[in-house]
Design an enzyme around this catalytic site. Sequence first.
Site, PDB file in Angstrom:
ATOM      1  N   CYS A 173     -53.767  21.453  33.546  1.00 39.74           N
ATOM      2  CA  CYS A 173     -54.076  20.011  33.216  1.00 39.74           C
ATOM      3  C   CYS A 173     -54.757  19.490  31.928  1.00 39.74           C
ATOM      4  N   HIS A 229     -49.205  -9.221  31.771  1.00 41.18           N
ATOM      5  CA  HIS A 229     -48.241  -9.236  30.653  1.00 41.18           C
ATOM      6  C   HIS A 229     -49.143  -9.414  29.221  1.00 41.18           C
ATOM      7  N   GLU A 255     -43.325  19.976  29.021  1.00 41.81           N
ATOM      8  CA  GLU A 255     -44.671  19.629  28.276  1.00 41.81           C
ATOM      9  C   GLU A 255     -45.178  20.168  27.152  1.00 41.81           C
ATOM     10  N   LYS A 311     -53.531  20.878  28.362  1.00 42.26           N
ATOM     11  CA  LYS A 311     -52.297  20.259  28.272  1.00 42.26           C
ATOM     12  C   LYS A 311     -52.520  18.916  27.906  1.00 42.26           C
ATOM     13  N   TYR A 350     -41.762  21.517  34.306  1.00 40.01           N
ATOM     14  CA  TYR A 350     -42.948  20.965  33.854  1.00 40.01           C
ATOM     15  C   TYR A 350     -43.524  21.446  32.597  1.00 40.01           C
ATOM     16  N   GLU A 385     -45.591  -4.126  34.272  1.00 39.58           N
ATOM     17  CA  GLU A 385     -44.908  -5.494  34.586  1.00 39.58           C
ATOM     18  C   GLU A 385     -43.536  -5.523  35.201  1.00 39.58           C
ATOM     19  N   CYS A 391     -56.414  24.479  36.249  1.00 35.27           N
ATOM     20  CA  CYS A 391     -56.135  23.118  35.759  1.00 35.27           C
ATOM     21  C   CYS A 391     -57.144  22.845  34.728  1.00 35.27           C
TER      22      CYS A 391
HETATM   23  P1  FAD Z   1     -56.122  27.536  40.720  1.00 36.18           P
HETATM   24  O1  FAD Z   1     -56.759  26.240  40.075  1.00 36.18           O
HETATM   25  O2  FAD Z   1     -54.963  28.601  40.090  1.00 36.18           O
HETATM   26  O3  FAD Z   1     -57.558  28.424  41.161  1.00 36.18           O
HETATM   27  C1  FAD Z   1     -57.220  29.741  41.700  1.00 36.18           C
HETATM   28  C2  FAD Z   1     -58.495  30.726  41.161  1.00 36.18           C
HETATM   29  O4  FAD Z   1     -58.552  31.937  41.985  1.00 36.18           O
HETATM   30  C3  FAD Z   1     -58.198  31.118  39.819  1.00 36.18           C
HETATM   31  O5  FAD Z   1     -59.534  30.666  39.015  1.00 36.18           O
HETATM   32  C4  FAD Z   1     -57.972  32.466  39.764  1.00 36.18           C
HETATM   33  O6  FAD Z   1     -58.336  33.376  38.663  1.00 36.18           O
HETATM   34  C5  FAD Z   1     -58.845  32.890  41.263  1.00 36.18           C
HETATM   35  N1  FAD Z   1     -58.545  34.127  41.684  1.00 36.18           N
HETATM   36  C6  FAD Z   1     -57.232  34.380  42.056  1.00 36.18           C
HETATM   37  N2  FAD Z   1     -57.259  35.684  42.813  1.00 36.18           N
HETATM   38  C7  FAD Z   1     -58.655  35.817  43.084  1.00 36.18           C
HETATM   39  C8  FAD Z   1     -59.372  36.732  43.714  1.00 36.18           C
HETATM   40  N3  FAD Z   1     -58.759  37.720  44.376  1.00 36.18           N
HETATM   41  N4  FAD Z   1     -60.558  36.769  43.830  1.00 36.18           N
HETATM   42  C9  FAD Z   1     -61.299  35.839  42.961  1.00 36.18           C
HETATM   43  N5  FAD Z   1     -60.708  34.903  42.465  1.00 36.18           N
HETATM   44  C10 FAD Z   1     -59.296  34.836  42.621  1.00 36.18           C
HETATM   45  N6  FAD Z   1     -51.475  19.706  38.013  1.00 36.18           N
HETATM   46  C11 FAD Z   1     -51.799  18.350  37.982  1.00 36.18           C
HETATM   47  O7  FAD Z   1     -51.928  17.740  38.982  1.00 36.18           O
HETATM   48  N7  FAD Z   1     -51.631  17.620  36.651  1.00 36.18           N
HETATM   49  C12 FAD Z   1     -51.251  18.093  35.373  1.00 36.18           C
HETATM   50  O8  FAD Z   1     -51.289  17.533  34.680  1.00 36.18           O
HETATM   51  C13 FAD Z   1     -50.905  19.705  35.625  1.00 36.18           C
HETATM   52  N8  FAD Z   1     -50.579  20.431  34.645  1.00 36.18           N
HETATM   53  C14 FAD Z   1     -50.414  21.754  34.677  1.00 36.18           C
HETATM   54  C15 FAD Z   1     -50.268  22.296  33.551  1.00 36.18           C
HETATM   55  C16 FAD Z   1     -50.093  23.702  33.515  1.00 36.18           C
HETATM   56  C17 FAD Z   1     -49.659  24.337  31.970  1.00 36.18           C
HETATM   57  C18 FAD Z   1     -49.863  24.369  34.646  1.00 36.18           C
HETATM   58  C19 FAD Z   1     -49.781  25.892  34.646  1.00 36.18           C
HETATM   59  C20 FAD Z   1     -50.397  23.803  35.836  1.00 36.18           C
HETATM   60  C21 FAD Z   1     -50.792  22.264  35.765  1.00 36.18           C
HETATM   61  N9  FAD Z   1     -50.908  21.690  36.941  1.00 36.18           N
HETATM   62  C22 FAD Z   1     -51.125  20.165  36.831  1.00 36.18           C
HETATM   63  C23 FAD Z   1     -51.177  22.390  38.311  1.00 36.18           C
HETATM   64  C24 FAD Z   1     -52.498  22.621  38.591  1.00 36.18           C
HETATM   65  O9  FAD Z   1     -53.141  23.247  37.541  1.00 36.18           O
HETATM   66  C25 FAD Z   1     -52.407  23.373  39.968  1.00 36.18           C
HETATM   67  O10 FAD Z   1     -51.889  22.715  40.950  1.00 36.18           O
HETATM   68  C26 FAD Z   1     -54.027  23.605  40.282  1.00 36.18           C
HETATM   69  O11 FAD Z   1     -54.724  24.349  39.714  1.00 36.18           O
HETATM   70  C27 FAD Z   1     -53.883  24.364  41.643  1.00 36.18           C
HETATM   71  O12 FAD Z   1     -55.427  24.738  42.235  1.00 36.18           O
HETATM   72  P2  FAD Z   1     -55.656  25.988  42.861  1.00 36.18           P
HETATM   73  O13 FAD Z   1     -57.099  25.933  43.658  1.00 36.18           O
HETATM   74  O14 FAD Z   1     -54.479  26.111  44.139  1.00 36.18           O
HETATM   75  O15 FAD Z   1     -55.563  27.311  42.153  1.00 36.18           O
HETATM   76  P1  NDP Z   2     -40.933  25.658  37.867  1.00 34.24           P
HETATM   77  O1  NDP Z   2     -40.936  26.712  38.946  1.00 34.24           O
HETATM   78  O2  NDP Z   2     -41.098  24.164  38.561  1.00 34.24           O
HETATM   79  O3  NDP Z   2     -39.902  25.787  37.028  1.00 34.24           O
HETATM   80  C1  NDP Z   2     -39.203  26.862  36.559  1.00 34.24           C
HETATM   81  C2  NDP Z   2     -38.313  26.727  35.292  1.00 34.24           C
HETATM   82  O4  NDP Z   2     -37.944  27.969  34.837  1.00 34.24           O
HETATM   83  C3  NDP Z   2     -36.899  26.219  35.763  1.00 34.24           C
HETATM   84  O5  NDP Z   2     -36.596  25.271  34.820  1.00 34.24           O
HETATM   85  C4  NDP Z   2     -36.238  27.465  36.056  1.00 34.24           C
HETATM   86  O6  NDP Z   2     -34.587  27.187  35.851  1.00 34.24           O
HETATM   87  C5  NDP Z   2     -36.655  28.424  34.841  1.00 34.24           C
HETATM   88  N1  NDP Z   2     -36.287  29.645  34.887  1.00 34.24           N
HETATM   89  C6  NDP Z   2     -36.727  30.175  36.171  1.00 34.24           C
HETATM   90  N2  NDP Z   2     -36.462  31.848  35.909  1.00 34.24           N
HETATM   91  C7  NDP Z   2     -35.668  31.685  34.812  1.00 34.24           C
HETATM   92  C8  NDP Z   2     -35.270  33.003  34.184  1.00 34.24           C
HETATM   93  N3  NDP Z   2     -35.203  34.222  34.342  1.00 34.24           N
HETATM   94  N4  NDP Z   2     -34.454  32.649  32.936  1.00 34.24           N
HETATM   95  C9  NDP Z   2     -34.530  31.401  32.177  1.00 34.24           C
HETATM   96  N5  NDP Z   2     -35.227  30.425  32.968  1.00 34.24           N
HETATM   97  C10 NDP Z   2     -35.878  30.605  34.087  1.00 34.24           C
HETATM   98  O7  NDP Z   2     -42.340  26.058  37.074  1.00 34.24           O
HETATM   99  P2  NDP Z   2     -43.304  25.743  36.280  1.00 34.24           P
HETATM  100  O8  NDP Z   2     -43.741  26.742  35.565  1.00 34.24           O
HETATM  101  O9  NDP Z   2     -42.781  24.522  35.234  1.00 34.24           O
HETATM  102  O10 NDP Z   2     -44.339  24.644  37.008  1.00 34.24           O
HETATM  103  C11 NDP Z   2     -44.864  25.162  38.012  1.00 34.24           C
HETATM  104  C12 NDP Z   2     -45.758  24.229  38.877  1.00 34.24           C
HETATM  105  O11 NDP Z   2     -46.801  23.767  38.360  1.00 34.24           O
HETATM  106  C13 NDP Z   2     -44.921  22.966  39.084  1.00 34.24           C
HETATM  107  O12 NDP Z   2     -44.109  22.753  40.181  1.00 34.24           O
HETATM  108  C14 NDP Z   2     -45.905  21.561  39.290  1.00 34.24           C
HETATM  109  O13 NDP Z   2     -46.133  21.301  40.509  1.00 34.24           O
HETATM  110  C15 NDP Z   2     -47.111  22.277  38.509  1.00 34.24           C
HETATM  111  N6  NDP Z   2     -47.421  21.641  36.970  1.00 34.24           N
HETATM  112  C16 NDP Z   2     -47.653  20.269  37.165  1.00 34.24           C
HETATM  113  C17 NDP Z   2     -47.878  19.584  36.057  1.00 34.24           C
HETATM  114  C18 NDP Z   2     -47.910  18.345  35.973  1.00 34.24           C
HETATM  115  O14 NDP Z   2     -48.553  17.553  37.244  1.00 34.24           O
HETATM  116  N7  NDP Z   2     -47.829  17.534  35.118  1.00 34.24           N
HETATM  117  C19 NDP Z   2     -47.548  20.238  34.722  1.00 34.24           C
HETATM  118  C20 NDP Z   2     -47.212  21.570  34.710  1.00 34.24           C
HETATM  119  C21 NDP Z   2     -47.073  22.363  35.965  1.00 34.24           C
HETATM  120  P3  NDP Z   2     -33.776  26.705  36.972  1.00 34.24           P
HETATM  121  O15 NDP Z   2     -33.757  25.095  37.336  1.00 34.24           O
HETATM  122  O16 NDP Z   2     -32.168  27.288  36.485  1.00 34.24           O
HETATM  123  O17 NDP Z   2     -34.171  27.568  38.315  1.00 34.24           O
END
Ligand code: FAD
Ligand code: NDP
Length: 590
Positions: free
Chosen positions: A160, A565, A300, A163, A296, A570, A155
């Site tokens: 997050c 408003h 985004e 992004k 997502y 609203e 995140c």
């Molecule tokens: P993480 O935050 O991924 O933390 C896991 C940590 O464990 C990492 O630092 C990793 O390196 C470490 N780790 C892994 N294996 C080991 C190991 N063996 N030993 C020690 N450390 C290890 N969510 C939202 O709510 N709002 C958003 O706007 C949003 N935007 C997103 C945008 C993007 C591009 C992405 C990819 C995700 C987004 N998410 C968003 C999702 C959000 O980031 C995740 O749901 C959240 O970070 C999950 O938290 P977590 O604790 O499960 O894992």
């Molecule tokens: P998702 O697993 O939600 O989506 C993957 C996308 O990639 C789908 O559109 C899928 O298509 C496509 N895809 C999968 N395999 C292939 C392939 N081989 N070739 C071409 N297209 C493919 O993944 P995201 O990484 O977008 O998000 C992961 C999670 O992270 C989300 O579920 C969300 O919870 C979290 N997140 C939250 C955000 C927020 O809160 N604003 C922002 C970003 C992430 P198809 O539908 O055809 O399977």
Amino acid sequence: MPPVGGLKAEVMDHVEKNQVMIFSKTTCPFCTKVKELFNSMGQECKVLELDKIANGPDIQNTLLEVTGQKTVPNVFINGKHLGGCDDTLKAHKNGSLQAMLQDATNYDYDLIVIGGGSGGLAASKEAASLGKSVAVFDFVKPTPIGTTWGLGGTCVNVGCIPKKLMHQAAILGHSLADARHFGWIVPENIQHNWETMRNAIQDYIGSLNWGYRVQLRDKKVDYQNAFAEFVDKHTIKAVNKKGKEVTKTARDFIVAVGERPRYPDIPGAQEYGITSDDLFSLSYCPGKTLLVGASYVSLECGGFLHGIGLDVTIMVRSILLRGFDQQMADKIGDYMEANGINFVRPCVPTKRYLLTTGSQNTKVYGKYSDGTEYSDTFNTVIFAIGRDPVTSNIGLDKVGVNLNKNGKVIANEAEATNVSNIYAIGDILEGKLELTPVAIQAGKLLARRLYNNSKVLTDYVNVATTVFTPLEYGAIGYSEEAAIEKFGEDNIEVYHTNFWPLEWTVAKRAENICYAKIICHIPDKERVVGFHVCGPDAGEITQGYALGMRLGATKKDFDDTIGIHPTCSEQFTTMNVTKRSGKTINQSGC
Ligand code: FAD
Ligand code: NDP
């Protein structure tokens, strides 16, 4: 334990000081059964007979408050609430009682958390504030092109936070164009500078990384920047980036290791493609960019890259935003396309990415679903085709934790895995939402259940979420498709409206692009079971309504609420056209 006063303190004192603590009554046959069981096991236990002491009834009430159980016997093992007679006999039968008793061993920590992301940090800080000795192991394996980052997980570093800040950069660009209509003299040919934006955002992230370290230090959580894996169910080994290995033990473990982006299985993917893990700290402006995937992350990132002036193409395999309301998903896509983002669909990349000139010039081949070939040249290719849990090489197989076929951890509603002292939270959990606030809530509540005898579970229902695309989309609860499937089409009423934010009028942005709808369950007094909004600040709008839906708000409650408003929000207080009626929903004034 946290400081507690009066009777609660007395009860917790008994629980903390005795390996087996039984609150009992001399007249209760179930209490006798439990006492006989421990006796037959040769296990010493402390028994407090509540019918023999003056404040017995008050203690019983306190036990109800602390454990949710009023009846006796009320049994605690090693500070953890076990339950009554049936629970104790069942635990004895399945061996978990014996395992709980053995847990008295002197471990290095009460709790080790593997993963210092959203979930892991929340759990570790909460456990430490409840008086437990806690360690967090966090380690980031570099991406194939070598990107790495600091403490805080996805995140903060590659999710997050960067992004949303890059989304803000795009919004500001759009606002500059709007500003001319409001009298600002904004020069033509305004340029965006990638390096300035990236550096400012990375500096801010650096301050957050530092802040987390300070918080852990203040709470006396032992933070180790090392990659951890299980050796046995109470032991991990951890290796830091210099290769130094340590072995540590704990009574409990919380696994919160998160996910990493997936690469497609096509030649050249890792050499010539990047993922969101690389994008936010990229040393150069990505230029003409292809994003593969349609969920997502792809939408985004594509949205803000276009918003800062880049030529963006999104390659979609099938639909946009699988799992979300498809009417809303299409509105997002239509808006992005109308504003100049190129969608290639339905299409998948097929062939090797050929480097033509320079290190950032990549030829991409793909195939449409009808077999037609696609090719184009890009400066940058970003794969956003999903994320895989990083659970395969951390010894979970050695300790026997059940994973599903995708590597997600299978856990119950209390985030407990099949191994008694190992829990899992966050993105790695099977069937749960992958969102930061979900991981944080799960971590905090799990720590309270483990160390404060709380019974409160994380409520994974009606979690609000927002997709920060150029036209933001906020959602709570059922999509229209899912509501029809669950309740039947005749049992739901959809109220909807287009709207034109006031700020867009003078700015001459398109009319009736923004859209709001609620899905109501007719037999349940039109309780609102789905909430959807596409428009500016959708995240800010959606959060407040999530509270209303949690409290069971009906359509009438929405109608009875007086709006603010002039706002977009609203709209939800004045909606009166049902989708079924087919009546017009365009708006032309307030
Ligand atoms: P993480 O935050 O991924 O933390 C896991 C940590 O464990 C990492 O630092 C990793 O390196 C470490 N780790 C892994 N294996 C080991 C190991 N063996 N030993 C020690 N450390 C290890 N969510 C939202 O709510 N709002 C958003 O706007 C949003 N935007 C997103 C945008 C993007 C591009 C992405 C990819 C995700 C987004 N998410 C968003 C999702 C959000 O980031 C995740 O749901 C959240 O970070 C999950 O938290 P977590 O604790 O499960 O894992
Ligand atoms: P998702 O697993 O939600 O989506 C993957 C996308 O990639 C789908 O559109 C899928 O298509 C496509 N895809 C999968 N395999 C292939 C392939 N081989 N070739 C071409 N297209 C493919 O993944 P995201 O990484 O977008 O998000 C992961 C999670 O992270 C989300 O579920 C969300 O919870 C979290 N997140 C939250 C955000 C927020 O809160 N604003 C922002 C970003 C992430 P198809 O539908 O055809 O399977």
